[in-house]
Design a protein around this motif. Structure first.
Motif, PDB file in Angstrom:
ATOM      1  N   LEU A 118      17.736  64.757  67.474  1.00 27.24           N
ATOM      2  CA  LEU A 118      18.719  65.828  67.360  1.00 27.24           C
ATOM      3  C   LEU A 118      19.478  65.748  66.046  1.00 27.24           C
ATOM      4  O   LEU A 118      19.736  66.770  65.392  1.00 27.24           O
ATOM      5  CB  LEU A 118      19.695  65.754  68.535  1.00 27.24           C
ATOM      6  CG  LEU A 118      20.810  66.804  68.565  1.00 27.24           C
ATOM      7  CD1 LEU A 118      20.233  68.217  68.536  1.00 27.24           C
ATOM      8  CD2 LEU A 118      21.677  66.609  69.798  1.00 27.24           C
ATOM      9  N   ALA A 119      19.810  64.545  65.624  1.00 29.89           N
ATOM     10  CA  ALA A 119      20.602  64.381  64.403  1.00 29.89           C
ATOM     11  C   ALA A 119      19.783  64.622  63.144  1.00 29.89           C
ATOM     12  O   ALA A 119      20.290  65.169  62.152  1.00 29.89           O
ATOM     13  CB  ALA A 119      21.204  62.974  64.369  1.00 29.89           C
ATOM     14  N   ASN A 120      18.515  64.237  63.164  1.00 27.88           N
ATOM     15  CA  ASN A 120      17.727  64.245  61.933  1.00 27.88           C
ATOM     16  C   ASN A 120      16.760  65.413  61.777  1.00 27.88           C
ATOM     17  O   ASN A 120      16.431  65.792  60.644  1.00 27.88           O
ATOM     18  CB  ASN A 120      16.945  62.941  61.822  1.00 27.88           C
ATOM     19  CG  ASN A 120      17.838  61.739  61.611  1.00 27.88           C
ATOM     20  OD1 ASN A 120      18.402  61.547  60.541  1.00 27.88           O
ATOM     21  ND2 ASN A 120      17.990  60.925  62.658  1.00 27.88           N
ATOM     22  N   GLY A 121      16.281  65.972  62.880  1.00 28.95           N
ATOM     23  CA  GLY A 121      15.319  67.065  62.794  1.00 28.95           C
ATOM     24  C   GLY A 121      15.762  68.209  61.907  1.00 28.95           C
ATOM     25  O   GLY A 121      15.039  68.613  60.975  1.00 28.95           O
ATOM     26  N   PRO A 122      16.961  68.755  62.114  1.00 29.32           N
ATOM     27  CA  PRO A 122      17.414  69.875  61.285  1.00 29.32           C
ATOM     28  C   PRO A 122      17.621  69.506  59.817  1.00 29.32           C
ATOM     29  O   PRO A 122      17.624  70.379  58.951  1.00 29.32           O
ATOM     30  CB  PRO A 122      18.754  70.262  61.939  1.00 29.32           C
ATOM     31  CG  PRO A 122      18.646  69.766  63.349  1.00 29.32           C
ATOM     32  CD  PRO A 122      17.871  68.491  63.231  1.00 29.32           C
ATOM     33  N   LEU A 123      17.789  68.228  59.532  1.00 35.02           N
ATOM     34  CA  LEU A 123      18.044  67.791  58.161  1.00 35.02           C
ATOM     35  C   LEU A 123      16.760  67.452  57.412  1.00 35.02           C
ATOM     36  O   LEU A 123      16.787  67.233  56.196  1.00 35.02           O
ATOM     37  CB  LEU A 123      18.950  66.553  58.170  1.00 35.02           C
ATOM     38  CG  LEU A 123      20.299  66.713  58.881  1.00 35.02           C
ATOM     39  CD1 LEU A 123      21.052  65.388  58.849  1.00 35.02           C
ATOM     40  CD2 LEU A 123      21.122  67.815  58.251  1.00 35.02           C
ATOM     41  N   GLU A 124      15.644  67.384  58.106  1.00 33.64           N
ATOM     42  CA  GLU A 124      14.379  66.970  57.510  1.00 33.64           C
ATOM     43  C   GLU A 124      13.380  68.131  57.463  1.00 33.64           C
ATOM     44  O   GLU A 124      12.216  67.983  57.797  1.00 33.64           O
ATOM     45  CB  GLU A 124      13.794  65.801  58.315  1.00 33.64           C
ATOM     46  CG  GLU A 124      14.652  64.548  58.325  1.00 33.64           C
ATOM     47  CD  GLU A 124      14.748  63.898  56.943  1.00 33.64           C
ATOM     48  OE1 GLU A 124      13.814  64.088  56.147  1.00 33.64           O
ATOM     49  OE2 GLU A 124      15.734  63.202  56.691  1.00 33.64           O
ATOM     50  N   LYS A 125      13.870  69.297  57.068  1.00 33.94           N
ATOM     51  CA  LYS A 125      13.034  70.505  56.985  1.00 33.94           C
ATOM     52  C   LYS A 125      12.352  70.809  58.314  1.00 33.94           C
ATOM     53  O   LYS A 125      11.218  71.271  58.385  1.00 33.94           O
ATOM     54  CB  LYS A 125      12.001  70.366  55.866  1.00 33.94           C
ATOM     55  CG  LYS A 125      12.629  70.237  54.477  1.00 33.94           C
ATOM     56  CD  LYS A 125      11.576  70.168  53.401  1.00 33.94           C
ATOM     57  CE  LYS A 125      12.231  70.071  52.021  1.00 33.94           C
ATOM     58  NZ  LYS A 125      11.221  70.015  50.929  1.00 33.94           N
ATOM     59  N   GLY A 126      13.083  70.552  59.397  1.00 36.17           N
ATOM     60  CA  GLY A 126      12.615  70.947  60.721  1.00 36.17           C
ATOM     61  C   GLY A 126      11.626  70.025  61.381  1.00 36.17           C
ATOM     62  O   GLY A 126      11.076  70.358  62.428  1.00 36.17           O
ATOM     63  N   PHE A 127      11.393  68.845  60.805  1.00 36.93           N
ATOM     64  CA  PHE A 127      10.469  67.911  61.431  1.00 36.93           C
ATOM     65  C   PHE A 127      10.990  66.486  61.293  1.00 36.93           C
ATOM     66  O   PHE A 127      11.421  66.062  60.223  1.00 36.93           O
ATOM     67  CB  PHE A 127       9.076  67.984  60.793  1.00 36.93           C
ATOM     68  CG  PHE A 127       8.133  66.917  61.302  1.00 36.93           C
ATOM     69  CD1 PHE A 127       7.532  67.056  62.538  1.00 36.93           C
ATOM     70  CD2 PHE A 127       7.872  65.784  60.546  1.00 36.93           C
ATOM     71  CE1 PHE A 127       6.675  66.060  63.025  1.00 36.93           C
ATOM     72  CE2 PHE A 127       7.019  64.789  61.014  1.00 36.93           C
ATOM     73  CZ  PHE A 127       6.422  64.936  62.256  1.00 36.93           C
ATOM     74  N   TYR A 128      10.922  65.750  62.404  1.00 39.03           N
ATOM     75  CA  TYR A 128      11.343  64.351  62.359  1.00 39.03           C
ATOM     76  C   TYR A 128      10.627  63.591  63.464  1.00 39.03           C
ATOM     77  O   TYR A 128      10.488  64.064  64.598  1.00 39.03           O
ATOM     78  CB  TYR A 128      12.853  64.234  62.547  1.00 39.03           C
ATOM     79  CG  TYR A 128      13.376  62.828  62.385  1.00 39.03           C
ATOM     80  CD1 TYR A 128      13.406  62.209  61.139  1.00 39.03           C
ATOM     81  CD2 TYR A 128      13.844  62.111  63.486  1.00 39.03           C
ATOM     82  CE1 TYR A 128      13.883  60.910  60.985  1.00 39.03           C
ATOM     83  CE2 TYR A 128      14.324  60.816  63.348  1.00 39.03           C
ATOM     84  CZ  TYR A 128      14.341  60.223  62.092  1.00 39.03           C
ATOM     85  OH  TYR A 128      14.812  58.940  61.934  1.00 39.03           O
ATOM     86  N   LYS A 129      10.139  62.390  63.134  1.00 38.82           N
ATOM     87  CA  LYS A 129       9.524  61.523  64.131  1.00 38.82           C
ATOM     88  C   LYS A 129      10.111  60.132  63.996  1.00 38.82           C
ATOM     89  O   LYS A 129      10.479  59.698  62.896  1.00 38.82           O
ATOM     90  CB  LYS A 129       8.006  61.479  63.977  1.00 38.82           C
ATOM     91  CG  LYS A 129       7.489  60.874  62.678  1.00 38.82           C
ATOM     92  CD  LYS A 129       5.965  60.922  62.643  1.00 38.82           C
ATOM     93  CE  LYS A 129       5.405  60.397  61.319  1.00 38.82           C
ATOM     94  NZ  LYS A 129       5.568  58.956  61.145  1.00 38.82           N
ATOM     95  N   THR A 130      10.199  59.432  65.108  1.00 39.42           N
ATOM     96  CA  THR A 130      10.748  58.083  65.069  1.00 39.42           C
ATOM     97  C   THR A 130      10.331  57.329  66.324  1.00 39.42           C
ATOM     98  O   THR A 130       9.772  57.909  67.266  1.00 39.42           O
ATOM     99  CB  THR A 130      12.283  58.116  64.960  1.00 39.42           C
ATOM    100  OG1 THR A 130      12.777  56.807  64.690  1.00 39.42           O
ATOM    101  CG2 THR A 130      12.928  58.635  66.236  1.00 39.42           C
TER     102      THR A 130
END
Length: 246
Positions: free
Chosen positions: A53-65
């Motif tokens: 939730l915190a990183n997805g919108p900040l990473e051009k709409g994609f984030y995995k962890t």
């Protein structure tokens, strides 16, 4: 086509609303697993979802962890549609997280499809593994102009080819249907897979669902690794494909 052992617990109505609002499509949960209620797993899961939730919108709409160690580890990703704003991406992710926790409390593998985003988590490492598992939605009574039908699949196949060259693995296009009007298409892949696998995933969807979507005015195919939509009304936003801007 590969079958997932999931329970679909939300049903998407097969009538399309072209106003682009964030409606949720089917959510899939793995079978209930009592170990999913384990305190360590739940702590890791909450940490994972908070990170998405915190990183997805900040990473051009994609984030995995991933969070945790060994048997308690959780892998997850969020992928927002390439044309939505960072704010809409965050709102969609927030709704998807709530759906996971409310409707799949005992599941270790969950997938949530929404119009603006896709969220997935699992207790095994699926990153970079292209999965062709997909399902289609269409209105069976909404048939397209026969003169356009033959062009539509070629049009979508073309998008599936050109998307491989796009950095966000997201592509939209417009088909000129002549007197029948325009048709609008969109394709997208999760950005953990390669561009080559993206093309293979989309072409597989076209092949698998050709007979069920080929003559429809509007349809949507949702997959684990890729997605494609086709409609006679513009359903995507006319903004930059980067979701890093609000």
């Amino acid at each position: 086509m590969k079958t997932l052992h999931f329970a679909v617990i939300l049903v998407h109505m097969l009538t399309f609303c072209y106003a682009d609002t964030n409606e949720q499509s089917p959510l899939q949960c793995s079978e209930a697993d009592d170990s999913a209620k384990d305190t360590t797993f739940q702590t890791n899961l909450r940490s994972l979802l908070d990170s998405l939730l915190a990183n997805g919108p900040l990473e051009k709409g994609f984030y995995k962890t991933k969070v945790g160690k060994k048997s308690e580890r959780v892998f997850g990703l969020v992928q927002c549609r390439g044309d939505v704003s960072a704010n809409d991406c965050a709102n969609c992710t927030r709704s998807a997280v709530k759906a996971c926790l409310d409707q799949c409390p005992k599941s270790k593998k969950v997938l949530v499809w929404s119009r603006w985003c896709f969220l997935r988590y699992s207790d095994y490492d699926f990153f970079g593994v292209m999965d062709k598992t997909s399902f289609s939605l269409s209105n069976d009574t909404d048939f397209d102009d026969p003169n356009v039908v033959s062009k539509a699949l070629d049009f979508m196949s073309g998008l599936a080819f050109t998307v491989q060259k796009q950095p966000l693995l997201f592509q939209t296009g417009v088909l000129d249907g002549g007197s029948s009007g325009k048709r609008y298409g969109m394709v997208q892949c999760t950005r953990d897979i390669s561009s080559t696998d993206c093309g293979k995933c989309l072409q597989s969807q076209l092949s698998d669902f050709r007979t069920t979507i080929g003559n429809k005015r509007g349809w949507e195919v949702y997959g684990t690794s890729c997605f494609m939509w086709y409609h006679d009304d513009q359903f995507y936003f006319n903004i930059s494909t980067s979701t890093s801007e609000g």
